[in-house]
Design an enzyme around this catalytic site. Sequence first.
Site, PDB file in Angstrom:
ATOM      1  N   LYS A 106       0.837  -1.198   0.000  1.00  0.00           N
ATOM      2  CA  LYS A 106       0.000   0.000   0.000  1.00  0.00           C
ATOM      3  C   LYS A 106       0.869   1.244   0.000  1.00  0.00           C
ATOM      4  CE  LYS A 106      -1.916   2.945   2.853  1.00  0.00           C
ATOM      5  NZ  LYS A 106      -2.042   4.111   1.979  1.00  0.00           N
ATOM      6  N   CYS A 140      13.228  11.156   7.138  1.00  0.00           N
ATOM      7  CA  CYS A 140      13.082  10.594   8.476  1.00  0.00           C
ATOM      8  C   CYS A 140      14.332  10.801   9.321  1.00  0.00           C
ATOM      9  CB  CYS A 140      12.747   9.123   8.380  1.00  0.00           C
ATOM     10  SG  CYS A 140      13.902   8.223   7.352  1.00  0.00           S
ATOM     11  N   GLU A 168       8.900  15.581  16.135  1.00  0.00           N
ATOM     12  CA  GLU A 168       9.292  15.548  14.725  1.00  0.00           C
ATOM     13  C   GLU A 168       8.407  16.516  13.933  1.00  0.00           C
ATOM     14  OE1 GLU A 168       8.287  12.027  12.367  1.00  0.00           O
ATOM     15  OE2 GLU A 168      10.317  12.074  11.560  1.00  0.00           O
TER      16      GLU A 168
HETATM   17  P1  NAP Z   1       1.995   8.011   8.448  1.00  0.00           P
HETATM   18  O1  NAP Z   1       0.891   8.963   8.609  1.00  0.00           O
HETATM   19  O2  NAP Z   1       2.376   7.168   9.604  1.00  0.00           O
HETATM   20  O3  NAP Z   1       1.607   7.102   7.187  1.00  0.00           O
HETATM   21  C1  NAP Z   1       2.454   6.094   6.711  1.00  0.00           C
HETATM   22  C2  NAP Z   1       1.633   5.060   5.961  1.00  0.00           C
HETATM   23  O4  NAP Z   1       0.727   4.428   6.874  1.00  0.00           O
HETATM   24  C3  NAP Z   1       0.763   5.637   4.845  1.00  0.00           C
HETATM   25  O5  NAP Z   1       0.720   4.732   3.771  1.00  0.00           O
HETATM   26  C4  NAP Z   1      -0.591   5.738   5.517  1.00  0.00           C
HETATM   27  O6  NAP Z   1      -1.682   5.754   4.623  1.00  0.00           O
HETATM   28  C5  NAP Z   1      -0.589   4.488   6.362  1.00  0.00           C
HETATM   29  N1  NAP Z   1      -1.549   4.502   7.464  1.00  0.00           N
HETATM   30  C6  NAP Z   1      -2.200   5.556   8.022  1.00  0.00           C
HETATM   31  N2  NAP Z   1      -3.022   5.148   9.006  1.00  0.00           N
HETATM   32  C7  NAP Z   1      -2.909   3.800   9.081  1.00  0.00           C
HETATM   33  C8  NAP Z   1      -3.481   2.794   9.921  1.00  0.00           C
HETATM   34  N3  NAP Z   1      -4.368   3.081  10.879  1.00  0.00           N
HETATM   35  N4  NAP Z   1      -3.113   1.504   9.728  1.00  0.00           N
HETATM   36  C9  NAP Z   1      -2.215   1.177   8.783  1.00  0.00           C
HETATM   37  N5  NAP Z   1      -1.639   2.084   7.963  1.00  0.00           N
HETATM   38  C10 NAP Z   1      -1.970   3.380   8.116  1.00  0.00           C
HETATM   39  O7  NAP Z   1       3.326   8.736   8.015  1.00  0.00           O
HETATM   40  P2  NAP Z   1       3.475   9.891   6.914  1.00  0.00           P
HETATM   41  O8  NAP Z   1       2.946  11.155   7.492  1.00  0.00           O
HETATM   42  O9  NAP Z   1       2.931   9.403   5.636  1.00  0.00           O
HETATM   43  O10 NAP Z   1       5.061   9.954   6.751  1.00  0.00           O
HETATM   44  C11 NAP Z   1       5.883  10.702   7.592  1.00  0.00           C
HETATM   45  C12 NAP Z   1       6.435   9.845   8.725  1.00  0.00           C
HETATM   46  O11 NAP Z   1       7.152   8.715   8.204  1.00  0.00           O
HETATM   47  C13 NAP Z   1       7.431  10.582   9.577  1.00  0.00           C
HETATM   48  O12 NAP Z   1       7.189  10.295  10.922  1.00  0.00           O
HETATM   49  C14 NAP Z   1       8.769  10.000   9.155  1.00  0.00           C
HETATM   50  O13 NAP Z   1       9.786  10.097  10.097  1.00  0.00           O
HETATM   51  C15 NAP Z   1       8.421   8.596   8.880  1.00  0.00           C
HETATM   52  N6  NAP Z   1       9.432   7.963   8.015  1.00  0.00           N
HETATM   53  C16 NAP Z   1      10.320   7.062   8.564  1.00  0.00           C
HETATM   54  C17 NAP Z   1      11.317   6.471   7.794  1.00  0.00           C
HETATM   55  C18 NAP Z   1      12.295   5.483   8.375  1.00  0.00           C
HETATM   56  O14 NAP Z   1      12.948   4.759   7.601  1.00  0.00           O
HETATM   57  N7  NAP Z   1      12.452   5.386   9.689  1.00  0.00           N
HETATM   58  C19 NAP Z   1      11.424   6.808   6.446  1.00  0.00           C
HETATM   59  C20 NAP Z   1      10.521   7.736   5.917  1.00  0.00           C
HETATM   60  C21 NAP Z   1       9.522   8.299   6.715  1.00  0.00           C
HETATM   61  P3  NAP Z   1      -2.233   7.139   4.007  1.00  0.00           P
HETATM   62  O15 NAP Z   1      -1.280   7.491   2.935  1.00  0.00           O
HETATM   63  O16 NAP Z   1      -3.575   6.842   3.482  1.00  0.00           O
HETATM   64  O17 NAP Z   1      -2.245   8.126   5.118  1.00  0.00           O
END
Ligand code: NAP
Length: 502
Positions: free
Chosen positions: A199, A308, A405
Amino acid sequence: MDSKVKHYLQHFGISEATQRFLTKPQKMFIGGAWVEASDGASAEVVEPYTEGVLTRIPMATRADLERAVQAARAQFDGGAWRRLKPLERERLLHRLADLIELNAAELAELESIDTGKSVVQAREVDIQGTIDTFRYFAGWASKIHGRTAEPSLPGNYLAYTRKEPVGVVGVIVPWNFPLQTLSWKLGAALACGCTLVVKPAELTSLSALRFAELVQEAGIPDGVVNIVTGRGSVVGEAMSTHPGIDKLSFTGSTPVGCTVGKAAMDQMKRLTLELGGKSPVLVLADADVAAAARAVANGAFFNSGQVCDAGTRAYVHRSIYDQFLRELVDYTRTLKLAPGLDPDCFIGPLVSRQQQERVLDYIEIGRREGAELYYGGQPAEGPGYFVEPTVFVNCRNDMRIVREEIFGPVLVTAPFDDEEQAVALANDSPFGLAAALYSNDLGRVHRLIPLLQAGTVYVNAHSTIDPSMPFGGYKQSGYGKDLGAEQLDYLLETKAVWITLP
Ligand code: NAP
Ligand code: MG
């Protein structure tokens, strides 16, 4: 497509291949078939510079996810994929890498248009990283094996281990490096012989859909890779609780990662969580101040800070703090804010209006908390979800802009007086994704590396990422590793076999 988006794409002379892809109806890739959502639902894709509608993508239902899991299960439980020899998997992964390379310019354009990021950086970082990751893991496919043991137990035995693929892997990824993050998950999983349900982020699904065409063209059997676009709260949630998925590999925020992890544990699913960060940077008194300032700015503002492991907390020795800030701002002024397709763009618009508002809110919170705004802090004039690169000075570790963050181009800084204090400030965070040190004093550097609570420590650079090195967080930044040989451990079960010999 909105006329303003069309005008933007024409202005920068985007390729015919990209135009063709963007003007056709987008479909999901399930069991080798191109399908709409079963209830016909779709959502707008908004382009972050013009703020106009680019296209629409399907919004999958639970029934669509169910079909994707069944397709992946069928291949894993006895399909052609499981009968392939390791070198055949290796060859398919190289073919996929070749096709990505052949279409790299188009993929970089798509990634830039969908996320807002610089097209040049998309080609050099996102797409090159994707190609490199598939090539690196292609090589692993034929090098996965168990070992023979020499038991001391009385009797006569042949005792050995087998490495077996974990099964159907559910992949959920965010919007900041859409295709590259997918490659981290898929390269290793395919090398190990797993099948996948993926996804992408709702905001940035386009490169995954184009990638699915290349998966098909490469000859990877139908059902091995399934791409399901839709909402996290629907598709992501259904994946976390689906008994047909054996392992979840999630990259995203810490709160959503926690929810996904708890659901996974209910069924004892295998789990990898790559989560948020607030990575500290220590600039020691002996550092090359000008070089460190440039590297720190790049590490904080690259991809408009939507990284990230961005180095977003800089602690600088008091004796060089003022000079460091001057050099930092002199260099930051040269980083051009521009639409992503502009070849001179360094800082593109953020991915969405919501993300721009979130970052501007944090800048306001910082001001109210008493942090001194030293540079930037504004949205840019005109269209686009831009936020200027922003620097706060003399911050305290109890401020929200230091603890939380932000995921935008905001760098918080503070001076320190001695090494012990610097390490304490760096480690005083719920996160532990990465940390960076700027110093040319080898003794100091080696003394400090073991003291930093982080999954990666960079010295005199930031975000040097390569498939040969594991990536993953300490503390609330995650669980498990992507990349490197280490990732294979999270995609393989180890079976111990005892054969009693006469
Ligand atoms: P997010 O809101 O946590 O979303 C990540 C993914 O999870 C998206 O595909 C999202 O779908 C999905 N999602 C949302 N709610 C969910 C649920 N209840 N159950 C399962 N999946 C669900 O994160 P983001 O705002 O897209 O990305 C930013 C974050 O990612 C930051 O915190 C960043 O640090 C982190 N990140 C970490 C790394 C690493 O390697 N450590 C790398 C890149 C980013 P939708 O698109 O529909 O919302
Ligand atoms: Mg988008």
